[in-house]
Write an enzyme that holds these catalytic residues in place. Structure first.
Site, mmCIF file in Angstrom:
data_model
loop_
_atom_site.group_PDB
_atom_site.id
_atom_site.type_symbol
_atom_site.label_atom_id
_atom_site.label_comp_id
_atom_site.label_asym_id
_atom_site.label_seq_id
_atom_site.Cartn_x
_atom_site.Cartn_y
_atom_site.Cartn_z
ATOM 1 N N ASN A 1 -0.950 4.802 3.730
ATOM 2 C CA ASN A 1 -0.655 5.413 2.448
ATOM 3 C C ASN A 1 0.304 6.592 2.604
ATOM 4 O OD1 ASN A 1 -0.649 6.560 -0.070
ATOM 5 N ND2 ASN A 1 -2.831 6.355 -0.409
ATOM 6 N N ASP A 2 -0.184 7.673 3.179
ATOM 7 C CA ASP A 2 0.644 8.878 3.236
ATOM 8 C C ASP A 2 1.921 8.677 4.039
ATOM 9 O OD1 ASP A 2 -1.254 10.241 1.738
ATOM 10 O OD2 ASP A 2 -2.439 10.672 3.518
#
Lengths: 106, 463
Positions: B389-390
């Site tokens: 995600n990040d």
């Protein structure tokens, strides 16, 4: 002031101080340029190496008077914890690196 | 003759530590380096047990206790290290680090108990060793708890002020004890308690995503604590080992920060969780996301020329590395070129994904480092993001108010299609919304990574 005086006049202490200074630079030098893939195994390996504190635990345990139960118990605990650090550290590192070498051969 | 064997063993031990660390920092020699250091450690330990004697020539006693402790520690340590799953490695390292810190702490406690009126130099060494060991122990346990989800991220209001007060208390108490102004065991144990509290509060507010950096830092703390033991016993191998780890660990910590493009200060003070609230909610035009079915995904993948898989922590949690490898093999059989894009800090530790995929026998050549992957996304048909995600969040490039602004990311947006597998729309570990999921090119494929991958393999076979 006595303490500082001792630090430089006592040859044994002075020797230790020299080791400290040299080791600091050595540590920086040795790591140098490490690929980010190896950060975790390297950290884990270094983690195992500071388990050398176990030697202190062995000495303190070995010197504990046999009627001093506090020292015996804590010393025993210290030896166990130190061993965990050393053995666990090296085994975990080996497991991580085992995977790296396996894929290399393919 | 006998009295040179011990110092000689220590010298060899020190050399193996240096050589071992050096070898550990190169991929080809890393595993051997670990074994070299382990051999040196074993030598130093047994030499100490059998050959150590104090200035009066007294050898060590209590052998049953020593060996009992060694055996228990070895059995437990081996079992724990062998049994732990690849995903839980970071926690394990943290836990072992804590054990080392606790060991240093106990040594200081016993030494003080033996000799509460030691001279000033000794007391300084004992107290400093105890403080650092205790902070490392308490901090590592918290880091361990955070990584395995037992302890949630928690911002403590005024943490900096509290920490400052604790620091001041430590200094005052230590000075009282060492100068002999108030040298009572109460003060000594007071120092221990404050140091433990400081260790807890030091790690508590730091976000889970930053734990690797914290563990690395605590790792070098324990090194320094071990070195104080070296001073205490005039023991060169403890000193070299400890200081080496102390300085190498500090450099490693900084390298890790650099890989995330953040400063150490930023990690320690500006805790991730705190800013996320303000940074994350400011995302403006968040449209709707669209879902894609398993079947469509399978078709899309099978008729691509080049597919990039971006693994993240979600893959590790789901233990989906084998399923992932199977999907990759199946696609290759269908003539699709499959590669993995590895972000240096994907997962919970640098190198986490490499280790995980290596476990599933994914060939080394398929793993692309970030820079190489970024130059290939332009010619990629489908990017399949598995629980990352990040590391693909465009906010890191576009949104200066984002807490991860400035972190290099995998620029997957250049690819034709992006398929994101996540369990839900919940933000990632850093707690930041990800605009990527709302881009027109992006489709969401919800579900547990392992299940989804297995189903995808099934769909592909049925095609």
């Amino acid at each position: 002031m006595d303490f500082l005086q001792n630090l430089f006049s006592d040859p044994a202490t002075y020797r230790l101080l020299t080791i400290v200074i040299l080791s600091i630079f050595l540590g920086i030098e040795v790591i140098g340029r490490v690929p980010s893939v190896l950060h975790t195994p390297l950290m884990s390996g270094a983690n195992a190496i500071h388990g050398v504190v176990i030697i202190g635990a062995i000495i303190v345990m070995g010197q504990a008077p046999s009627d001093d139960y506090l020292a015996l118990t804590l010393g025993f605990l210290a030896v166990i914890l130190g061993t965990l650090n050393v053995v666990g550290g090296f085994v975990v590192t080996d497991r991580m690196l085992e995977m790296f070498s396996k894929k290399k051969k393919k | 003759m006998e009295n040179i064997i011990l110092p000689l063993s220590y010298l060899i031990g020190s050399i193996t530590f240096i050589v071992g660390l050096k070898m550990l920092s190169h991929p080809d020699s890393a595993r051997k380096g670990n074994l070299v250091a382990a051999a040196g450690m074993t030598l130093a330990i047994f030499a100490t047990i059998f050959l150590y004697h104090d200035e009066q020539g007294n050898t060590l006693g209590n052998y049953p206790w020593i060996f009992g402790g060694l055996v228990i520690g070895t059995v437990l340590g081996t079992l724990a290290a062998k049994k732990v799953q690849m995903t839980a490695m970071p926690e394990m390292v943290s836990l072992f680090n804590g054990m080392g810190g606790a060991c240093a702490m106990l040594i200081s406690v016993i030494e003080y108990h033996h000799n509460p009126s030691a001279d000033k130099g000794m007391l300084i060494v004992i107290v400093l060793g105890m403080i650092i060991g205790t902070v490392s122990f308490a901090g590592s346990i918290i880091a361990w708890g955070k990584l395995n989800g037992k302890i949630k991220d928690k911002a403590i209001p005024g943490a900096q002020i509290i920490n400052f007060i604790l620091w001041a208390a430590l200094v005052v108490l230590a000075v009282m004890l060492i100068t002999g102004f108030c040298a009572t065991p109460v003060v000594f144990y007071g120092i221990l308690a404050v140091a433990a509290l400081y260790g807890v509060l030091f790690v508590m507010p730091i976000g889970g995503a930053d734990m690797p950096v914290v563990i690395s830092l605590l790792n070098s703390f324990t090194g320094v604590a071990a070195a104080f033991g070296g001073f205490l016993y005039n023991n060169p191998v403890m000193l070299t080992g400890g200081i080496l780890v102390g300085s190498a660990g500090t450099i490693l910590t900084m390298l890790m920060c650099k890989a995330m493009n953040r400063s150490l200060k930023n990690v320690l003070i500006g805790s991730f969780g705190n800013n996320a609230a303000s940074g994350g909610s400011s995302s403006k035009e968040q449209g709707a996301y669209k879902e894609i079915s398993l079947n469509d995904t399978a078709v899309l993948l099978a008729y691509s020329q080049k597919v990039f898989i971006i693994p993240g922590y979600g893959l590790a949690v789901a233990q989906a590395q084998h399923a992932c490898h199977e999907l990759e093999k199946l696609l290759e059989e269908k003539g699709v070129e499959v590669k993995y894009g590895i972000h240096p800090v994907a997962g919970r530790m640098p190198g986490h994904m490499n280790v995980l995929l290596a476990e599933a026998d994914v060939p080394y050549e398929k793993l692309m480092e970030m820079e190489d992957a970024n130059s290939e996304f332009g010619t990629t048909n489908v990017v399949l993001i598995l629980g990352a995600n990040d590391v693909v969040n465009p906010a890191a490039k576009e949104d200066p108010s984002s807490p991860i602004y400035g972190m290099p990311i995998l620029e997957v947006e250049q690819a034709e299609h992006i398929i994101v597998n996540k369990r839900s729309m919940k933000p990632g570990y850093a707690g930041i919304e990800n605009d990527l999921f709302f881009k027109p090119k992006t489709s969401m494929l919800f579900g547990d990574a392992k299940k989804v991958l297995q189903d995808l393999v099934g769909e592909l076979k049925a095609l």
